[in-house]
Every structure is written in structure tokens, then in C-alpha cells.
Design a protein around this motif. Structure first.
Motif, short mmCIF file in Angstrom:
data_model
loop_
_atom_site.label_atom_id
_atom_site.label_comp_id
_atom_site.label_asym_id
_atom_site.label_seq_id
_atom_site.Cartn_x
_atom_site.Cartn_y
_atom_site.Cartn_z
N ALA A 135 -4.90 -16.21 44.93
CA ALA A 135 -5.74 -16.42 43.75
C ALA A 135 -5.62 -17.86 43.24
CB ALA A 135 -5.34 -15.44 42.64
N VAL A 136 -4.39 -18.38 43.20
CA VAL A 136 -4.19 -19.76 42.75
C VAL A 136 -4.90 -20.74 43.69
CG1 VAL A 136 -2.44 -21.58 42.48
CG2 VAL A 136 -2.02 -19.32 41.52
N MET A 137 -4.73 -20.52 45.00
CA MET A 137 -5.36 -21.42 46.00
C MET A 137 -6.88 -21.34 45.92
SD MET A 137 -4.39 -23.67 48.08
CE MET A 137 -5.75 -24.81 48.30
N MET A 138 -7.40 -20.13 45.70
CA MET A 138 -8.85 -19.94 45.64
C MET A 138 -9.44 -20.70 44.44
SD MET A 138 -10.02 -16.36 44.11
CE MET A 138 -11.12 -16.46 42.72
N ALA A 170 -17.12 -22.70 49.57
CA ALA A 170 -17.31 -21.49 50.39
C ALA A 170 -15.97 -20.94 50.85
CB ALA A 170 -18.19 -21.80 51.60
N ASP A 171 -15.07 -21.84 51.24
CA ASP A 171 -13.74 -21.43 51.68
C ASP A 171 -12.99 -20.75 50.53
OD1 ASP A 171 -11.76 -21.17 53.62
OD2 ASP A 171 -10.72 -22.97 52.94
N GLY A 172 -13.13 -21.31 49.32
CA GLY A 172 -12.48 -20.73 48.15
C GLY A 172 -13.00 -19.34 47.83
N TRP A 173 -14.33 -19.19 47.86
CA TRP A 173 -14.90 -17.87 47.57
C TRP A 173 -14.58 -16.87 48.66
CZ3 TRP A 173 -15.85 -16.15 43.10
CH2 TRP A 173 -16.35 -16.97 42.09
N HIS A 174 -14.54 -17.35 49.91
CA HIS A 174 -14.18 -16.45 51.01
C HIS A 174 -12.75 -15.96 50.83
CE1 HIS A 174 -13.55 -15.42 55.44
NE2 HIS A 174 -14.43 -14.57 54.97
N MET A 175 -11.90 -16.87 50.35
CA MET A 175 -10.51 -16.50 50.06
C MET A 175 -10.47 -15.43 48.96
SD MET A 175 -7.48 -19.20 49.35
CE MET A 175 -6.68 -19.62 50.87
N VAL A 182 -4.38 -27.64 52.74
CA VAL A 182 -3.45 -26.80 51.97
C VAL A 182 -3.94 -25.34 51.98
CG1 VAL A 182 -2.44 -26.37 49.68
CG2 VAL A 182 -2.73 -28.72 50.49
N GLY A 183 -5.26 -25.15 51.84
CA GLY A 183 -5.85 -23.81 51.90
C GLY A 183 -5.56 -23.12 53.22
N LEU A 184 -5.66 -23.88 54.31
CA LEU A 184 -5.38 -23.35 55.65
C LEU A 184 -3.91 -22.91 55.75
CD1 LEU A 184 -6.14 -22.79 58.61
CD2 LEU A 184 -5.66 -25.19 59.12
N ALA A 230 -9.75 -14.54 59.40
CA ALA A 230 -11.13 -15.03 59.22
C ALA A 230 -11.16 -16.13 58.16
CB ALA A 230 -12.04 -13.88 58.79
N ASP A 231 -10.37 -15.96 57.11
CA ASP A 231 -10.22 -16.99 56.08
C ASP A 231 -9.71 -18.30 56.65
OD1 ASP A 231 -11.10 -16.22 53.70
OD2 ASP A 231 -9.17 -15.75 52.81
N ALA A 232 -8.69 -18.19 57.51
CA ALA A 232 -8.11 -19.38 58.15
C ALA A 232 -9.17 -20.10 58.99
CB ALA A 232 -6.92 -18.98 59.01
N LEU A 233 -10.03 -19.30 59.66
CA LEU A 233 -11.09 -19.90 60.48
C LEU A 233 -12.11 -20.64 59.63
CD1 LEU A 233 -11.70 -17.10 63.15
CD2 LEU A 233 -10.68 -19.34 63.54
N THR A 234 -12.44 -20.09 58.45
CA THR A 234 -13.39 -20.81 57.57
C THR A 234 -12.76 -22.08 57.03
OG1 THR A 234 -12.79 -19.48 55.64
CG2 THR A 234 -14.73 -18.77 56.86
#
Length: 330
Positions: free
Chosen positions: A34-37, A54-59, A136-138, A202-206
Motif C-alpha cells: 500500500a505504501v509503495m503503491m 499504471a504500475d502503482g494502480w496495478h500494485m 524500488v517498486g520492482l 504480474a506486478d513485477a512484470l509491469t
């Protein structure tokens, strides 16, 4: 409630097993995600990167899925013995999932539209900062995946799903039977675990796609690549939302479950001699737990307990009501 009265009460806690020891880890993964998103969505908006948004929302999709399960578990625990929930609180996760799927579908469509506008009217992007946040998200995704996989290897249970520790097997004269923990519950948990793990991957891939789009955009000046990833991300979230809407909607509307063709299992277990099932209803009351109402006609009626004993091998049946009628002699 006295111990004696509890002996005659039915448990309607249609959940699973082994949740409590994993609860702390789930909440940690939820908090981390949640914090990262929030950081990714905020940074993506500030630095002009739709891929990062997009990556944030996918997270957020898997954060919300885990959160729904964890909150539903807490609520189910609190309302476990509330008799007004006639079939327990097992469907709460499906209700919450359906609601969140609708919200995420709207976000996905808005995001795809915003990305499309940015292809036609490019916005300046702060590439270095955006790439840093995406990396960092990855790392957060990989850490979450490691935690989920580690849990699966040790316990074989989804920490995200609500569970129970009841070990009842009740019979009563009114024609009900209640099974406690089932092998099927474990199987359902494994599926949930796998789904959560796949979602994080899938998140990691985005995240990788976002990093790639930003890198190529900064090197070659392809500003359209970033919003293109925004569209791809939006479509991925929309597809996930649609799938969740369908699966949770089916449970909410009591559609006959597909797994292992429960109706056929019940028919083959009961229609062994002169018995004939005249009315059969099967529906899901919680993850891995199903209820059934069976009306059967037979020349030589037995007690409901006799027919419920026949259904004992059907492990995913947690609540059975049997109605027996004597047929006219041939």
C-alpha cells in the motif's frame, strides 16, 4: 452460550485453516504494498509518467485483494456466531471483491483514456526520478513474492484468505450435517495462494515494463512509449477486474459451482438403489465450502443421517439438508 447448548448449535464458520499464524505476515505485505503503491501513483503523477501510475494502480489490485481477505477474515471472526448470518460470513470476501473490482475497472478505463490523450499531447517526463521509483517498486514486488512463496512452501496455505479452526462434525434430526476442516479447504487455499503469488509476479512484470519504457524513452526520446505502457497497464487491470467481477458475482448469485461437478458427485453418491433425487440445490457459502439441499424419493426411506453418511466422501460439502419422501410401491 453454555457448553451444553453449544453441543447442539451448528457452526456456520465456512472458512479454512491455519490463518492465525500467518496474519502478521499478510498485514506486513499489505502495508508494504500500500505504501509503495501510493508512492508510485504520486511520483508518476508528479514526474509525468503514466507507466509509473499504471504500475502503482496495478500494485493496488493485489493489495486490495489481500486487504479484502484480511478484513473479511477479521469480520467473519467477529460475526462468527451471529445467528442473523444464516449461512455464516464466508461470502463477505466475494461481496468486497465485487465492489473493489467495479472501482478498479473505472480507474483502469480512466487511466487508459488519460494515457491515450498523452500519446497525442506528450507531457514532459522526469525520467531519472521516475526510473528510480519504478526500480524500488520492482524490489518491493520481488520481496512480496518471496514472502508469499516462502509461506506457500512452509504451510501450503494462503495467508490472504480467511480461515477457521473448527473441527466439528454435527448431525441433527432436522436433516443437517456440518463438516469441519476438509482436504478441499486446503486445496482451495493452495489455489488462492497461487493466485496471490501469480498476481505479485504480474506486478513485477509491469514494473519491468515501466522501467523499460522509461529507459527507452530517455535514451531515444520516445515519449509515446510511457503512455503506451499506461494503456497496457490499464487493460491488464480491466481484465483482472472483469474476471473478479464474474467469479465473485457467480458466488453472490448462488450459481452452481463448477469445481468437481458437485451436483454429479451428489447424484452418484445418493442414487445407488431405488433413490431418485427430485430437487437439488448446491451453492457456495465460503471459500472451499458448499451447502446443499437434497429432496429424494425412495421406496424404502431411511433416516436423514443415513443419506448424509453417504455424502461424507464429498469433502467440500459443509452444510447439507436432506428431505426424504416415500414413493408409491411399484
Amino acid at each position: 452460550m453454555s457448553a451444553q447448548a453449544e453441543t447442539f448449535e451448528h457452526s456456520h464458520i465456512f472458512l479454512g485453516a491455519d490463518h492465525d499464524r500467518n496474519a502478521r505476515r499478510v498485514w506486513f505485505v499489505i502495508a508494504l504494498t500500500a505504501v509503495m503503491m501510493v508512492i508510485e501513483i504520486g511520483a508518476g503523477t508528479y514526474y509525468g509518467s503514466m507507466a509509473l501510475v499504471a504500475d502503482g494502480w496495478h500494485m493496488s489490485t493485489h493489495a486490495s485483494a489481500l486487504l479484502i481477505s484480511a478484513v473479511a477474515y477479521l469480520y467473519a471472526r467477529r460475526q462468527a456466531h451471529n445467528p442473523r448470518f444464516t449461512f455464516g460470513t464466508g461470502k463477505l470476501g466475494d461481496l468486497a471483491g465485487f465492489a473493489s473490482a467495479i472501482i478498479l475497472m473505472l480507474i483502469a478505463l480512466l487511466m487508459a483514456w488519460e494515457s491515450f490523450l498523452r500519446i497525442t499531447h506528450p507531457v514532459p517526463i522526469s525520467f531519472a526520478q521516475a526510473i528510480g521509483v519504478a526500480v524500488v517498486g520492482l524490489l518491493v514486488n520481488l520481496a512480496s513474492a518471496w514472502m508469499l512463496k516462502d509461506d506457500n512452501a512452509h504451510h501450503g496455505h494462503s495467508q490472504g484468505h480467511y480461515h477457521h479452526h473448527e473441527h466439528h462434525h454435527h448431525h441433527d434430526q432436522g436433516g443437517h450435517v456440518h463438516h469441519g476442516d476438509h482436504a478441499h479447504s486446503t486445496h482451495a487455499s493452495d489455489n488462492n495462494m497461487r493466485a496471490a503469488y501469480i498476481h505479485v509476479i504480474a506486478d513485477a512484470l509491469t514494473s519491468v515494463l515501466a522501467i523499460a519504457a522509461l529507459l527507452f524513452g530517455s535514451i531515444y526520446g520516445w515519449l509515446w512509449l510511457d503512455p503506451l505502457m499506461g494503456i497496457v497497464g490499464g487493460l491488464i487491470i480491466a481484465q483482472w477486474s472483469w474476471g473478479l467481477m464474474k467469479s465473485s458475482g457467480r458466488v453472490l448469485l448462488d450459481v452452481v459451482p463448477q469445481e468437481a461437478d458437485l451436483q454429479d458427485e451428489i447424484r452418484s453418491a445418493l442414487e445407488t438403489g431405488g433413490e431418485r433425487i427430485t430437487d437439488l440445490h448446491v451453492w457456495q457459502v465460503g471459500p472451499g465450502h458448499h451447502a446443499a439441499i437434497v429432496a429424494l424419493v425412495t421406496p424404502q426411506p431411511e433416516s436423514p443421517a443415513f443419506y448424509k453418511a453417504k455424502l461424507a466422501p464429498v469433502t467440500s460439502l459443509s452444510h447439507v439438508t436432506v428431505e426424504v419422501t416415500q414413493s408409491a410401491a411399484a
